[in-house]
Write an enzyme that holds these catalytic residues in place. Structure first.
Site, PDB file in Angstrom:
ATOM      1  N   ASP A  82       0.861  -1.188   0.000  1.00 56.36           N
ATOM      2  CA  ASP A  82       0.000   0.000   0.000  1.00 56.36           C
ATOM      3  C   ASP A  82       0.902   1.244   0.000  1.00 56.36           C
ATOM      4  O   ASP A  82       1.878   1.310   0.760  1.00 56.36           O
ATOM      5  CB  ASP A  82      -0.857  -0.056   1.283  1.00 56.36           C
ATOM      6  CG  ASP A  82      -1.907   1.030   1.361  1.00 56.36           C
ATOM      7  OD1 ASP A  82      -2.366   1.497   0.304  1.00 56.36           O
ATOM      8  OD2 ASP A  82      -2.285   1.392   2.503  1.00 56.36           O
ATOM      9  N   GLU A 133      -1.603   5.951  -8.642  1.00 55.54           N
ATOM     10  CA  GLU A 133      -2.555   6.948  -8.110  1.00 55.54           C
ATOM     11  C   GLU A 133      -2.476   8.243  -8.900  1.00 55.54           C
ATOM     12  O   GLU A 133      -1.383   8.746  -9.185  1.00 55.54           O
ATOM     13  CB  GLU A 133      -2.256   7.220  -6.625  1.00 55.54           C
ATOM     14  CG  GLU A 133      -3.191   8.265  -6.006  1.00 55.54           C
ATOM     15  CD  GLU A 133      -3.092   8.346  -4.482  1.00 55.54           C
ATOM     16  OE1 GLU A 133      -2.844   7.303  -3.836  1.00 55.54           O
ATOM     17  OE2 GLU A 133      -3.257   9.454  -3.939  1.00 55.54           O
ATOM     18  N   GLY A 206     -11.553   3.981   3.162  1.00 55.45           N
ATOM     19  CA  GLY A 206     -12.838   3.287   3.308  1.00 55.45           C
ATOM     20  C   GLY A 206     -13.454   3.392   4.693  1.00 55.45           C
ATOM     21  O   GLY A 206     -14.653   3.171   4.856  1.00 55.45           O
ATOM     22  N   ASN A 226      -9.855   0.438   0.192  1.00 56.99           N
ATOM     23  CA  ASN A 226      -8.902   0.281   1.296  1.00 56.99           C
ATOM     24  C   ASN A 226      -9.544   0.643   2.635  1.00 56.99           C
ATOM     25  O   ASN A 226     -10.217   1.685   2.745  1.00 56.99           O
ATOM     26  CB  ASN A 226      -7.711   1.219   1.099  1.00 56.99           C
ATOM     27  CG  ASN A 226      -6.823   0.796  -0.053  1.00 56.99           C
ATOM     28  OD1 ASN A 226      -7.167  -0.102  -0.813  1.00 56.99           O
ATOM     29  ND2 ASN A 226      -5.687   1.441  -0.169  1.00 56.99           N
ATOM     30  N   VAL A 227      -9.274  -0.182   3.630  1.00 50.90           N
ATOM     31  CA  VAL A 227      -9.801   0.076   4.980  1.00 50.90           C
ATOM     32  C   VAL A 227      -8.682  -0.190   5.984  1.00 50.90           C
ATOM     33  O   VAL A 227      -8.137  -1.303   6.019  1.00 50.90           O
ATOM     34  CB  VAL A 227     -11.005  -0.840   5.295  1.00 50.90           C
ATOM     35  CG1 VAL A 227     -11.594  -0.489   6.656  1.00 50.90           C
ATOM     36  CG2 VAL A 227     -12.082  -0.754   4.212  1.00 50.90           C
TER      37      VAL A 227
HETATM   38  P1  13P Z   1      -8.803   4.469   6.173  1.00 52.08           P
HETATM   39  O1  13P Z   1      -7.819   4.477   7.295  1.00 52.08           O
HETATM   40  O2  13P Z   1      -9.606   5.710   6.095  1.00 52.08           O
HETATM   41  O3  13P Z   1      -9.671   3.260   6.181  1.00 52.08           O
HETATM   42  O4  13P Z   1      -7.952   4.436   4.806  1.00 52.08           O
HETATM   43  C1  13P Z   1      -7.101   3.361   4.584  1.00 52.08           C
HETATM   44  C2  13P Z   1      -6.390   3.481   3.302  1.00 52.08           C
HETATM   45  O5  13P Z   1      -6.856   4.095   2.362  1.00 52.08           O
HETATM   46  C3  13P Z   1      -5.097   2.780   3.171  1.00 52.08           C
HETATM   47  O6  13P Z   1      -4.434   3.093   1.995  1.00 52.08           O
END
Ligand code: 13P
Length: 279
Positions: A82, A133, A206, A226-227
């Site tokens: 990520d 991105e 997310g 993504n969360v």
């Molecule tokens: P959140 O922490 O808002 O869920 O976002 C996570 C994210 O986008 C990781 O790249």
């Protein structure tokens, strides 16, 4: 089952009209919690770490932990880098046999983002997935955030995707990293970006988005959401509550198991929010 390529997760989800959650892990409890939820729902999923996680544990450690736990299951999971902000982080994750990569040069001017993303494409084997991105997502991820939030410009999308050839594109359309209860997707902008993009889209941030917005994302060719913050908070809250309930608590195993259960619950609910049609 061994880790699958990010391409398998993308293809499986797009052919079945599903949206994959991409859940950030940090440690063994988070990993176990995520995989238990994936076993319950059987929706293809990404487990991911950002390079910032290396401050705690390196890519090899994460690979070993995730793949060891997956060996006992039949669920399709890809291990994803990520926010790889540098080509060194891309190389590090590839050397550790991650199966999906994000290059994030989105804070650079357009031409530089394109150039760095193209190199990441060359580094990443065609059998693995690459996410790039365009536009800069606001808020903070692991205490880091862009100096400036910048929405994705739909008129740049076709050119960027054509030149970089990523397998998925992360976009900034009102989504924000971290707990951001006021964050809202601008669906008009998202539709313009979708129409211009030859590849499926990724929504970061997310945790802050409302349930009804999450449930609409599959209509916009979003394949990955993504969360992170939701899971992390579930874990910290479990330990905090255990301490408040009993400052002399020493059963780390019991509290850790409670944390795994809390994370499983959060991840399972998110997978259902993203895929309201699955039972
Ligand atoms: P959140 O922490 O808002 O869920 O976002 C996570 C994210 O986008 C990781 O790249």
């Amino acid at each position: 089952m061994p880790l699958v390529s990010g391409l398998d997760v993308i293809n499986d989800c797009t052919s079945r009209g599903l949206v994959a959650g991409a859940f950030n892990t940090t440690n063994i409890e988070t990993t176990m919690g995520i995989i238990a939820a994936v076993e319950r729902t059987n929706v293809p999923t990404f487990i991911q770490v950002a390079p910032t996680n290396v401050a705690l544990s390196g890519y090899e450690y994460i690979y070993d932990m995730v793949s060891r736990r997956l060996a006992d299951t039949n669920v399709p999971v890809a291990l994803h880098l990520d926010h790889g902000k540098t080509l060194e982080s891309v190389e590090g994750a590839l050397a550790a046999e991650f199966t999906s990569i994000m290059i994030d040069a989105s804070e650079e001017p357009y031409e530089e983002n394109l150039r760095i993303s193209q190199i990441a494409r060359e580094l990443t084997p065609g059998s693995l997935a690459l996410e790039a991105e365009l536009g800069s997502i606001g808020g903070k991820e692991d205490d880091h955030g862009p100096e400036q939030e910048l929405s994705t410009n739909p008129s740049q999308v076709a050119d960027f995707v054509g030149a970089v050839r990523p397998d998925m594109l992360a976009v900034s359309v009102g989504n924000v990293h971290g707990f951001a209860p006021d964050a809202r997707i601008d669906f008009d902008l998202l539709a313009q970006v979708r129409d211009a993009s030859a590849v499926p889209l990724v929504i970061h941030g997310g945790s802050g988005l409302p349930v009804e917005q999450l449930g609409r994302l599959s209509e916009f060719n979003v394949v990955k959401v993504n969360v992170a913050s939701d899971l992390r908070n579930a874990m910290i809250k479990t330990f905090g509550e255990a301490y408040v309930a009993n400052p002399n608590e020493v059963s780390l195993i019991r509290v850790s198991k409670d944390a795994v259960a809390a994370i499983t619950d959060v991840v399972e609910r998110r997978i259902h929010m993203l895929n309201p049609r699955i039972s």
